[in-house]
Write a protein that holds these residues in place. Structure first.
Motif, PDB file in Angstrom:
ATOM      1  N   UNK A  85       0.841  -1.209   0.000  1.00  0.00           N
ATOM      2  CA  UNK A  85       0.000   0.000   0.000  1.00  0.00           C
ATOM      3  C   UNK A  85       0.870   1.251   0.000  1.00  0.00           C
ATOM      4  N   UNK A  86       0.454   2.221  -0.799  1.00  0.00           N
ATOM      5  CA  UNK A  86       1.225   3.465  -0.945  1.00  0.00           C
ATOM      6  C   UNK A  86       0.454   4.601  -0.265  1.00  0.00           C
ATOM      7  N   UNK A  87       1.001   5.140   0.823  1.00  0.00           N
ATOM      8  CA  UNK A  87       0.277   6.194   1.558  1.00  0.00           C
ATOM      9  C   UNK A  87      -0.094   7.382   0.671  1.00  0.00           C
ATOM     10  N   UNK A  88       0.739   7.704  -0.311  1.00  0.00           N
ATOM     11  CA  UNK A  88       0.439   8.850  -1.178  1.00  0.00           C
ATOM     12  C   UNK A  88      -0.776   8.578  -2.071  1.00  0.00           C
ATOM     13  N   UNK A  89      -0.831   7.367  -2.616  1.00  0.00           N
ATOM     14  CA  UNK A  89      -1.975   6.995  -3.468  1.00  0.00           C
ATOM     15  C   UNK A  89      -3.271   7.008  -2.634  1.00  0.00           C
ATOM     16  N   UNK A  90      -3.151   6.503  -1.425  1.00  0.00           N
ATOM     17  CA  UNK A  90      -4.309   6.452  -0.541  1.00  0.00           C
ATOM     18  C   UNK A  90      -4.816   7.862  -0.223  1.00  0.00           C
ATOM     19  N   UNK A  91      -3.883   8.723   0.128  1.00  0.00           N
ATOM     20  CA  UNK A  91      -4.250  10.095   0.498  1.00  0.00           C
ATOM     21  C   UNK A  91      -4.809  10.848  -0.710  1.00  0.00           C
ATOM     22  N   UNK A  92      -4.253  10.582  -1.875  1.00  0.00           N
ATOM     23  CA  UNK A  92      -4.756  11.241  -3.091  1.00  0.00           C
ATOM     24  C   UNK A  92      -6.195  10.798  -3.358  1.00  0.00           C
ATOM     25  N   UNK A  93      -6.449   9.495  -3.292  1.00  0.00           N
ATOM     26  CA  UNK A  93      -7.802   8.983  -3.535  1.00  0.00           C
ATOM     27  C   UNK A  93      -8.812   9.537  -2.540  1.00  0.00           C
ATOM     28  N   UNK A  94      -8.363   9.718  -1.307  1.00  0.00           N
ATOM     29  CA  UNK A  94      -9.239  10.274  -0.270  1.00  0.00           C
ATOM     30  C   UNK A  94      -9.507  11.748  -0.553  1.00  0.00           C
ATOM     31  N   UNK A  95      -8.449  12.475  -0.892  1.00  0.00           N
ATOM     32  CA  UNK A  95      -8.592  13.915  -1.164  1.00  0.00           C
ATOM     33  C   UNK A  95      -9.474  14.151  -2.389  1.00  0.00           C
ATOM     34  N   UNK A  96      -9.401  13.265  -3.366  1.00  0.00           N
ATOM     35  CA  UNK A  96     -10.203  13.430  -4.586  1.00  0.00           C
ATOM     36  C   UNK A  96     -11.638  12.948  -4.403  1.00  0.00           C
ATOM     37  N   UNK A  97     -11.951  12.441  -3.217  1.00  0.00           N
ATOM     38  CA  UNK A  97     -13.323  12.015  -2.940  1.00  0.00           C
ATOM     39  C   UNK A  97     -13.666  10.663  -3.551  1.00  0.00           C
ATOM     40  N   UNK A  98     -12.663   9.905  -3.959  1.00  0.00           N
ATOM     41  CA  UNK A  98     -12.927   8.567  -4.501  1.00  0.00           C
ATOM     42  C   UNK A  98     -13.011   7.566  -3.351  1.00  0.00           C
ATOM     43  N   UNK A  99     -12.003   7.550  -2.500  1.00  0.00           N
ATOM     44  CA  UNK A  99     -11.985   6.591  -1.402  1.00  0.00           C
ATOM     45  C   UNK A  99     -12.496   7.208  -0.114  1.00  0.00           C
ATOM     46  N   UNK A 100     -13.461   6.525   0.475  1.00  0.00           N
ATOM     47  CA  UNK A 100     -14.007   6.969   1.749  1.00  0.00           C
ATOM     48  C   UNK A 100     -13.263   6.303   2.902  1.00  0.00           C
ATOM     49  N   UNK A 101     -12.771   5.073   2.656  1.00  0.00           N
ATOM     50  CA  UNK A 101     -12.121   4.294   3.714  1.00  0.00           C
ATOM     51  C   UNK A 101     -11.190   3.275   3.063  1.00  0.00           C
TER      52      UNK A 101
END
Ligand code: DOR
Ligand code: ZN
Length: 344
Positions: A85-101
């Motif tokens: 898991x890549x923390x940057x990818x995760x944070x980007x997806x969260x910031x873009x409103x794609x990933x909620x959790x």
């Protein structure tokens, strides 16, 4: 006088498997009919680990769900955590409103979890980042050690892993998914407000005798596996307690009939067609219909920090006979009758 109809704020499903392709098109309308939003599990094959894959999957779900009567169904997407898991990818997806959790499957704990996490140390930087940005961690809470009895795997996970995680990440929002034991209900009740749990209909209705009632019953098989009666009663008490830490998550997990009725049958119960009727019978039997709206429509969004839904749904006191097959699948409660009916 007994209540003849029950109207609650439109609910959400905080844990569902919608699959992909033909299966997605077959099952999504049932979830969209009863729920405004749903947290969609990422255990596809291959798993949903990139923002691009989650975004494309969300589009396919929205198309498959169609419109429900009042609102458009909103799929809430999750990231499948792997050792890589890549923390940057995760944070980007969260910031873009794609990933909620993000979802933590211990490797090989359940369906399509082979890419899950083998060592929590590998995802510590990711968990740090999730804690910092307020992104909830959803956990399949079972150890996978084959030496641990399958009926003990949730309690051992709590003991060996979850306690430490809650201590090490005091601000991380954690949802212990589909709880099945007294230990889980107690742990969540006693934990800080950052820890919550979802509860499925099957873990409220069934104990482990259901797996062997008159013969082997593959349609009662899900993971975590249903437990002894004392555990079912503890989970029921938690669900109807009114505590904001417990909320609705069906874990509806459809599998083709031949994949269930097999020498090595898949785990999962397809409960989406009558999820609300199924939960309502439990709340009524417990004399807790006044707690149903909180469980179904309020505790989840408040924990996730999302707005409550507008609009309402109504259940009427009328018999619902559950068909033997729905969309070619065997639904939860097949052939039984439930005392409430969901009104379109
Ligand atoms: O019964 C289950 N089915 N439990 C899970 O954790 C996964 C799910 C599935 O994807 O079929
Ligand atoms: Zn699940």
């Amino acid at each position: 006088m007994t209540l003849q109809s029950l109207t609650i704020r439109r609910p959400d499903d905080w844990h569902v498997h919608l699959r992909d392709g033909d299966m997605l098109r077959a099952v999504a309308p049932y979830t969209a009919r009863q729920f405004a939003r749903a947290i969609v599990m990422p255990n596809l094959s291959p798993p949903v680990t990139s923002v691009a894959a989650a975004s494309a999957y969300r589009t396919r779900i929205a198309a498959a769900a169609g419109r429900n009567s009042e609102t458009r169904f909103t799929p809430l997407m999750t990231c499948y955590l792997t050792d890589a898991a890549d923390p940057d990818e995760l944070a980007r997806g969260h910031a873009e409103g794609v990933w909620v959790a993000a979802k933590l499957y211990p490797a090989n704990a359940t369906t399509n979890s082979a890419h899950g996490v083998t060592d929590l140390a590998a995802i510590r930087p990711t968990l740090e980042r999730m804690q910092a940005i307020g992104m909830p961690l959803l956990i399949h809470g079972e150890v996978t050690d084959p030496d641990i009895d399958i009926f003990d795997r949730e309690a051992v996970f709590i003991d060996r892993i979850l306690g430490g995680l809650v201590r090490d990440f005091p601000a991380l929002k954690i949802v212990l998914e589909h709880i099945t034991t007294k230990e889980a209900a107690e742990f969540v009740t006693d934990a800080p407000a950052t820890v919550a749990a979802t509860i499925t209909p099957q873990h409220l209705h069934l104990n482990r005798n259901a797996l062997f009632a008159g013969g082997l019953r593959p349609h009662a098989y899900c993971l975590p596996v249903v437990k002894r009666e004392a555990h079912r009663l503890a989970v029921r008490a938690a669900a109807v307690s009114g505590s904001p830490k417990f909320f609705l998550g069906t874990d509806s997990a459809p599998h083709a009939v031949d994949a269930k009725e097999s020498a090595c049958g898949c785990a999962g119960i397809f409960n989406a067609p009558h999820a609300l009727e199924s939960y309502a019978t439990v709340f009524e039997a417990e004399g807790a219909l006044d707690k149903f709206e909180g469980f179904a429509s309020e505790h989840g969004p408040r924990f996730y920090g999302l707005p409550l839904n507008d609009g309402t749904v109504t259940l009427q006191r009328a018999e619902t006979t559950v068909a033997d097959r729905v969309a070619g699948l065997v639904p939860f409660h097949a052939g039984e009758s439930l005392g409430w009916r969901f009104m379109e």
